[in-house]
Design an enzyme around this catalytic site. Structure first.
Site, short mmCIF file in Angstrom:
data_model
loop_
_atom_site.label_atom_id
_atom_site.label_comp_id
_atom_site.label_asym_id
_atom_site.label_seq_id
_atom_site.Cartn_x
_atom_site.Cartn_y
_atom_site.Cartn_z
CG HIS A 122 -1.97 0.97 1.31
ND1 HIS A 122 -1.75 2.28 1.69
CD2 HIS A 122 -3.30 0.85 1.08
CE1 HIS A 122 -2.90 2.93 1.67
NE2 HIS A 122 -3.86 2.09 1.30
CG ASP A 195 0.36 -2.44 6.34
OD1 ASP A 195 -0.62 -2.61 7.10
OD2 ASP A 195 0.28 -1.81 5.27
CD GLN A 198 -6.81 -4.71 3.88
OE1 GLN A 198 -7.75 -5.49 3.97
NE2 GLN A 198 -6.98 -3.42 3.70
CE LYS A 221 -7.85 -0.52 6.12
NZ LYS A 221 -8.31 -0.26 4.75
CB CYS A 359 -3.80 3.17 -1.70
SG CYS A 359 -4.92 4.55 -1.44
#
Length: 400
Positions: A122, A195, A198, A221, A359
């Site tokens: 991202h 990260d 997700q 999220k 993104c």
């Protein structure tokens, strides 16, 4: 297995209609809907415990402080961190990565030093490192959307300062082998940032088992409000890097000649934090954890398998990303139909998907497209909704 009917009743927004059609919400990789208990936690905080936290001697301040710090302990338990002092509240994954890029970069990086990323990152895990004038070295992908791990091992050099990779791709759904990524980085004595934006809503995360140095995620999220997130960092690293911002709360003492910083984690939390949002985040983590990770994973895997099989029946369908380990994300294109047109027409049928480059412009170039349509699943979605999506795609396809 999950009782989807009961779960859906926890999410009032799912009961509404859009353009006279029942809402079918498949934009969960962008943001998830919020269960009633999370919204009620926000209301409870503002109505009954709204006072600036820390240092206040009155009842409401002490009550709000304890709720905020208990939320920090909830996040620690959720990630299996060693200490609450390793949990820093942020506004989300983007701020968490920018915070680390600034603080870690100031302490341990020089312009031209290297950060290893993946081709599926991202923008939030690309741009912050470029702002620090770091050179990005990119782990390539195979045709299924999986990382080329042998190539990864060859990217390290004497100037590699960090590995910063996504846990789950927001475009391909690929679940990256982060444990192996961390193990290889350890051999080169390079710390790792994951990260997890997700990942956290779909699979359990154990930062100690992974032995990861930093892990970031966003509340919105995982069924929590927007504007609250987390940076986990090993205490030994957080002690060594300077604050990201200056102001109140992050100080031990201030004079016009010198400032000394507060202890962890407050050193990184300048100003009044979102002490209501933190409690709502904790409520969301309790909610999803109470459903059982095995059942959540099984349900979402079944949705992904069913949707993939149905999409593959559609003439002209192209699915991007077929990794062996994959989360509930389907990015696709249908013939020559522009993703924007597909998304707009599906919206008129009450179906919410995401279109564009998500993104992840560098990944779009790897895939050879300008953008994709994306359907992403959550624990409240159903097979019946997938049937509605497929019928909608066929209807739009017929228009072209």
């Amino acid at each position: 297995m999950l009782d989807i009917s009961s779960i859906r009743s926890d999410f009032p927004i799912l009961q509404q209609e859009v353009y006279g059609k029942p809402l079918v919400y498949f934009d969960n990789a962008a943001t998830t809907q919020k269960p009633r208990c999370v919204v009620e936690k926000l209301t409870e905080g503002y109505f009954h415990a709204n006072a600036n936290i820390h240092r206040g001697v009155h009842f409401l301040s002490r009550q709000a402080t304890e709720a905020h710090e208990e939320a920090r302990r909830t996040v620690q338990r959720f990630l299996n961190g060693r200490s609450p002092s390793e949990i820093i509240f942020t506004r989300g994954t983007t701020e968490a990565i920018n915070m680390l890029a600034s603080s870690y970069g100031k302490a341990f990086m020089q312009p031209g030093d290297e950060v290893i990323v993946t081709a599926m990152e991202h923008h939030s895990n690309i741009v912050p490192w470029q702002l620090q004038e770091m050179k990005l070295k990119v782990i390539p992908l195979n045709e299924r959307g999986e990382l080329e791990m042998e190539a990864y091992g060859r990217l390290f050099s004497e100037r590699t300062r960090l590995v910063a990779v996504t846990h789950v791709s927001n475009v391909l759904g690929t679940v990256n082998p982060v444990a192996e990524i961390i193990r290889i980085a350890r051999e080169h004595r390079v710390p790792v940032l994951i990260d997890g934006a997700q990942a956290v809503a779909h699979l359990p995360v154990d930062v100690q088992a992974l032995d990861v140095d930093f892990y970031a995620f966003s509340g919105h999220k995982i069924y929590a409000p927007a504007g609250i997130g987390v940076l986990y960092g090993k205490e030994e690293w957080l002690e060594r890097i300077p604050p990201y911002q200056g102001g109140g709360e992050m100080i031990a003492s201030v004079s016009f000649e010198k400032t000394t910083f507060n202890e962890l984690p407050y050193k990184f939390e300048a100003g009044t934090p979102d002490f209501i949002g933190s409690t709502a985040l904790a409520e969301a983590l309790r909610y999803v954890s109470s459903l059982g990770w095995e059942d959540v994973a099984a349900h979402e895997a079944a949705l992904l398998a069913y949707a993939t099989e149905r999409l593959d029946r559609i003439d002209g369908m192209r699915i991007f990303g077929r990794a062996a380990e994959k989360g509930g994300v389907l990015s696709f294109a249908v013939g020559a139909i522009h993703p924007y047109d597909l998304g707009m027409l599906l919206d008129r049928l009450g179906i919410a998907i995401r279109t564009g480059h998500h993104c992840a412009e560098p990944l779009m170039r790897v895939l050879g497209v300008e953008g994709t349509a994306r359907a992403s699943f959550a624990l409240y979605n159903s097979r019946e909704e997938i049937d509605v999506l497929m019928a909608g795609i066929e209807r739009v396809k017929g228009m072209f």
